[in-house]
Design a protein around this motif. Structure first.
Motif: not given
Length: 172
Positions: A160-166, A74-78, A85-86, A58-62
């Motif tokens: 939120x993974x499902x949200x990103x997935x959709x 991509x911003x939302x994923x990051x 991850x934290x 996603x950082x690459x996509x930004x």
């Protein structure tokens, strides 16, 4: 919707006590079987690898995406995945990884090598595969995982993974 999810995540983090609480719980719950410990460790490794990949891609996509909606995603994923991850590192510090393995590095390198006009499509395909994998991983652990903290993490992260997935599907 996003503010409700993050309010719930923040409340969970405040009430869970983070890593200190996790250490206390681990010290008290030595009743966990070796199989459950191995399953929790494997889940933490797999979830952290997928999460790291999603953030790096996603950082690459930004920088490279041409579609503004893809950059927004991509911003939302990051943002979302970095927090997840934290949390995972706090809950499973011995098992969550902080570097991509060879397989995920190769995936990221293929994305980096995509020509400018093909990047958006390549990014969406990579995110579709990654989010499909993550959704199954999180769902499986949320339903049958042996570590209560990681099961809660899996359930909350799955939303939120499902949200990103959709969103990925809608942009393809």
């Amino acid at each position: 919707m996003r503010s409700i999810v993050w309010t719930a995540v923040a409340a969970f983090l405040l009430t869970s006590g983070g890593a200190d609480a996790g250490e206390k719980v681990a010290a008290v719950s030595q009743a966990e079987t070796p199989h459950e410990e191995k399953a929790a460790a494997a889940f933490a490794r797999a979830a952290s690898l997928a999460g790291l990949f999603d953030v790096e891609a996603a950082q690459l996509a930004l920088d490279r995406a041409t579609n503004p909606e893809i950059r927004k995603l991509a911003r939302e994923i990051v943002e979302d995945q970095s927090l997840a991850n934290s949390r995972l590192v706090a809950f499973a510090p011995k098992h969550a990884v902080t570097r991509l393995n060879a397989d995920y590095t190769a995936r990221l390198n293929r994305l980096k090598a995509a020509k400018a006009e093909a990047f958006d499509k390549a990014f969406l395909a990579a995110q579709q595969a990654s989010h499909d994998h993550s959704a199954k991983l999180l769902s499986d652990y949320a339903h049958s995982g042996g570590d209560d903290r990681l099961r809660s993490y899996a359930s909350e992260t799955l939303s939120f993974v499902k949200l990103h997935q959709s969103r990925v599907k809608s942009l393809q």
